[in-house]
Design a protein around this motif. Structure first.
Motif, PDB file in Angstrom:
ATOM      1  N   ALA A 201      86.701  39.552  40.998  1.00  0.00           N
ATOM      2  CA  ALA A 201      85.866  38.528  40.359  1.00  0.00           C
ATOM      3  C   ALA A 201      84.532  38.390  41.078  1.00  0.00           C
ATOM      4  O   ALA A 201      83.511  38.071  40.466  1.00  0.00           O
ATOM      5  N   GLY A 202      84.544  38.640  42.384  1.00  0.00           N
ATOM      6  CA  GLY A 202      83.328  38.524  43.175  1.00  0.00           C
ATOM      7  C   GLY A 202      83.270  37.203  43.920  1.00  0.00           C
ATOM      8  O   GLY A 202      83.899  36.213  43.525  1.00  0.00           O
ATOM      9  N   PHE A 203      82.527  37.191  44.997  1.00  0.00           N
ATOM     10  CA  PHE A 203      82.363  36.008  45.826  1.00  0.00           C
ATOM     11  C   PHE A 203      81.002  36.088  46.500  1.00  0.00           C
ATOM     12  O   PHE A 203      80.452  37.174  46.693  1.00  0.00           O
ATOM     13  N   ASP A 204      80.464  34.944  46.831  1.00  0.00           N
ATOM     14  CA  ASP A 204      79.146  34.885  47.467  1.00  0.00           C
ATOM     15  C   ASP A 204      79.340  34.603  48.953  1.00  0.00           C
ATOM     16  O   ASP A 204      79.620  33.471  49.350  1.00  0.00           O
ATOM     17  N   ALA A 205      79.199  35.626  49.759  1.00  0.00           N
ATOM     18  CA  ALA A 205      79.466  35.526  51.195  1.00  0.00           C
ATOM     19  C   ALA A 205      78.260  34.948  51.930  1.00  0.00           C
ATOM     20  O   ALA A 205      77.640  35.594  52.772  1.00  0.00           O
ATOM     21  N   THR A 206      77.939  33.721  51.602  1.00  0.00           N
ATOM     22  CA  THR A 206      76.807  33.050  52.246  1.00  0.00           C
ATOM     23  C   THR A 206      77.133  32.688  53.694  1.00  0.00           C
ATOM     24  O   THR A 206      76.224  32.469  54.503  1.00  0.00           O
ATOM     25  N   SER A 207      78.424  32.608  54.012  1.00  0.00           N
ATOM     26  CA  SER A 207      78.858  32.338  55.382  1.00  0.00           C
ATOM     27  C   SER A 207      80.262  32.880  55.549  1.00  0.00           C
ATOM     28  O   SER A 207      80.965  33.156  54.562  1.00  0.00           O
ATOM     29  N   LEU A 208      80.705  33.015  56.791  1.00  0.00           N
ATOM     30  CA  LEU A 208      82.060  33.468  57.033  1.00  0.00           C
ATOM     31  C   LEU A 208      83.094  32.509  56.458  1.00  0.00           C
ATOM     32  O   LEU A 208      84.185  32.922  56.061  1.00  0.00           O
ATOM     33  N   ILE A 264      82.248  49.102  46.095  1.00  0.00           N
ATOM     34  CA  ILE A 264      81.713  47.830  46.572  1.00  0.00           C
ATOM     35  C   ILE A 264      80.400  47.572  45.847  1.00  0.00           C
ATOM     36  O   ILE A 264      79.447  48.330  45.991  1.00  0.00           O
ATOM     37  N   GLU A 265      80.384  46.525  45.057  1.00  0.00           N
ATOM     38  CA  GLU A 265      79.182  46.180  44.296  1.00  0.00           C
ATOM     39  C   GLU A 265      78.439  45.069  45.032  1.00  0.00           C
ATOM     40  O   GLU A 265      78.986  43.994  45.281  1.00  0.00           O
ATOM     41  N   GLN A 266      77.199  45.352  45.387  1.00  0.00           N
ATOM     42  CA  GLN A 266      76.354  44.366  46.062  1.00  0.00           C
ATOM     43  C   GLN A 266      74.901  44.754  45.844  1.00  0.00           C
ATOM     44  O   GLN A 266      74.461  45.831  46.230  1.00  0.00           O
ATOM     45  N   ALA A 267      74.162  43.892  45.198  1.00  0.00           N
ATOM     46  CA  ALA A 267      72.750  44.160  44.946  1.00  0.00           C
ATOM     47  C   ALA A 267      71.948  44.046  46.245  1.00  0.00           C
ATOM     48  O   ALA A 267      72.314  43.310  47.162  1.00  0.00           O
ATOM     49  N   ARG A 272      76.288  38.463  47.325  1.00  0.00           N
ATOM     50  CA  ARG A 272      77.415  38.482  46.379  1.00  0.00           C
ATOM     51  C   ARG A 272      78.040  39.872  46.373  1.00  0.00           C
ATOM     52  O   ARG A 272      77.360  40.884  46.223  1.00  0.00           O
ATOM     53  N   ILE A 273      79.356  39.893  46.523  1.00  0.00           N
ATOM     54  CA  ILE A 273      80.097  41.143  46.710  1.00  0.00           C
ATOM     55  C   ILE A 273      81.335  41.130  45.823  1.00  0.00           C
ATOM     56  O   ILE A 273      81.958  40.089  45.614  1.00  0.00           O
ATOM     57  N   ARG A 274      81.676  42.294  45.301  1.00  0.00           N
ATOM     58  CA  ARG A 274      82.958  42.433  44.621  1.00  0.00           C
ATOM     59  C   ARG A 274      83.374  43.898  44.621  1.00  0.00           C
ATOM     60  O   ARG A 274      82.540  44.795  44.790  1.00  0.00           O
ATOM     61  N   LEU A 275      84.668  44.135  44.441  1.00  0.00           N
ATOM     62  CA  LEU A 275      85.164  45.480  44.240  1.00  0.00           C
ATOM     63  C   LEU A 275      85.207  45.766  42.750  1.00  0.00           C
ATOM     64  O   LEU A 275      85.591  44.904  41.960  1.00  0.00           O
ATOM     65  N   THR A 276      84.851  46.982  42.384  1.00  0.00           N
ATOM     66  CA  THR A 276      84.852  47.368  40.975  1.00  0.00           C
ATOM     67  C   THR A 276      86.146  48.080  40.573  1.00  0.00           C
ATOM     68  O   THR A 276      86.254  48.562  39.451  1.00  0.00           O
ATOM     69  N   ARG A 277      87.095  48.165  41.457  1.00  0.00           N
ATOM     70  CA  ARG A 277      88.424  48.684  41.170  1.00  0.00           C
ATOM     71  C   ARG A 277      89.450  47.687  41.697  1.00  0.00           C
ATOM     72  O   ARG A 277      89.251  47.078  42.746  1.00  0.00           O
ATOM     73  N   PRO A 278      90.591  47.545  41.013  1.00  0.00           N
ATOM     74  CA  PRO A 278      91.671  46.735  41.584  1.00  0.00           C
ATOM     75  C   PRO A 278      92.253  47.469  42.787  1.00  0.00           C
ATOM     76  O   PRO A 278      92.210  48.708  42.853  1.00  0.00           O
TER      77      PRO A 278
END
Length: 305
Positions: A201-208, A264-267, A272-278
């Motif tokens: 789904a993705g998450f925004d890793a703004t902090s640990l 690993i999808e990250q612009a 914001r990071i997500r995996l494009t495969r399960p």
């Protein structure tokens, strides 16, 4: 290649078990010498630490190789997996220390057995874990099929949504397919960690704190991201760093040999990071990089135990 039946007892007192690792005292430690790979690390108490095959549960106490502290993933599911493993092993009366890392009291030494073929690079037998006594003699060689696999903790953890499937090159396709089906059923039913999983789904890793306190993600991704963020104090540039590492992986969706960073999808400039495969669509190589044709048996339906 068959698995070796190794009888023994499970132990937690004085250790820091989590949802995919537990101490085991073989009844006959000499049987560990039959396993392929490096020598198993047996401590002074006659115990080895198991690496439970094909699953990865949320981290309860991870220290990056470069240091920087101890990090955990969201406690709800990290601790639930650890408790489920101890319960499966029949260990009761568990008392944790204040940090919930070390078991200070427990009624352990409970009977169980493992099916194993190999020891991994850190000296841990790679194991399918079972409670109670096996029908076979200690040291017997058996072929593990999907029906028996369902009796293992490995399968249970996935079908209850307490673990992520994490496959390596030594896992037979028939067994992997059964574990993948259990994962899919748990995800579809919204069991365990799946409703809040941020891996795809993705998450925004703004902090640990995002990945330590709030969003469960594939632990393999968590470990690499924590190490990066501890070193650089940001998630920006994480994918590029992963590209440099060229971690080998087999993509089961496209039947293609590539690297972990490919999924690993990250612009650029984004956190914001997500995996494009399960997770169950990837097979990792825990050894050094090897020629792609050595992965080929994983795609062959005849490569069953």
């Amino acid at each position: 290649m068959p698995f070796t039946v190794i009888r023994g007892h499970f132990h937690a007192r004085g250790y820091s078990p989590d949802g995919d690792s537990l101490r085991f005292a073989p009844q006959d430690t000499a049987l560990l010498g039959r396993l392929s790979g490096p020598r198993a690390r047996v401590n002074a108490r006659g115990h080895v630490q198991l690496r439970i095959e094909a699953i990865d549960t949320l981290e309860t106490h991870y220290t990056p190789p470069a240091g920087g502290g101890v990090y955990a993933q969201p406690a709800q599911w990290a601790e639930a997996a650890a408790e489920r493993l101890l319960g499966f092993a029949g260990i009761t009366g568990v008392v944790w220390d204040a940090a919930h890392r070390t078991v200070v009291e427990a009624a352990d030494g409970t009977p169980g057995f493992i099916l194993s073929r190999a020891v991994e690079k850190n000296g841990r037998p790679v194991a399918f874990v079972f409670a109670g006594d096996p029908p076979e003699a200690d040291g017997a060689e058996v072929f593990l099929d999907a029906a028996r696999l369902e009796e293992s903790y490995n399968h249970l953890a996935l079908r209850e949504g307490l673990a992520y499937p994490t496959y390596y090159t030594g896992l037979f396709r028939e067994l992997r397919d059964s574990l993948t089906a259990a994962t899919g059923a748990a995800r579809a039913a919204g069991l365990g960690l799946w409703p809040t999983d941020g891996t795809e789904a993705g998450f925004d890793a703004t902090s640990l704190a995002v990945i330590t306190d709030r969003v469960p993600i594939l632990p393999k991704l968590f470990r690499r991201l924590v190490e990066y963020m501890v070193s650089f104090d940001t998630a920006v540039g994480f994918r590029e760093k992963m590209e440099e590492s060229a971690e080998p992986v087999l993509d089961l969706t496209e039947q293609n040999f590539t690297h972990f960073d490919s999924f690993i999808e990250q612009a650029a400039g984004s956190t914001r990071i997500r995996l494009t495969r399960p997770p169950e669509a990837l097979v990792f190589d825990e050894m050094v990089a090897r020629p792609a044709d050595q992965f080929s048996r994983l795609l062959d339906p005849s490569a069953a135990p």
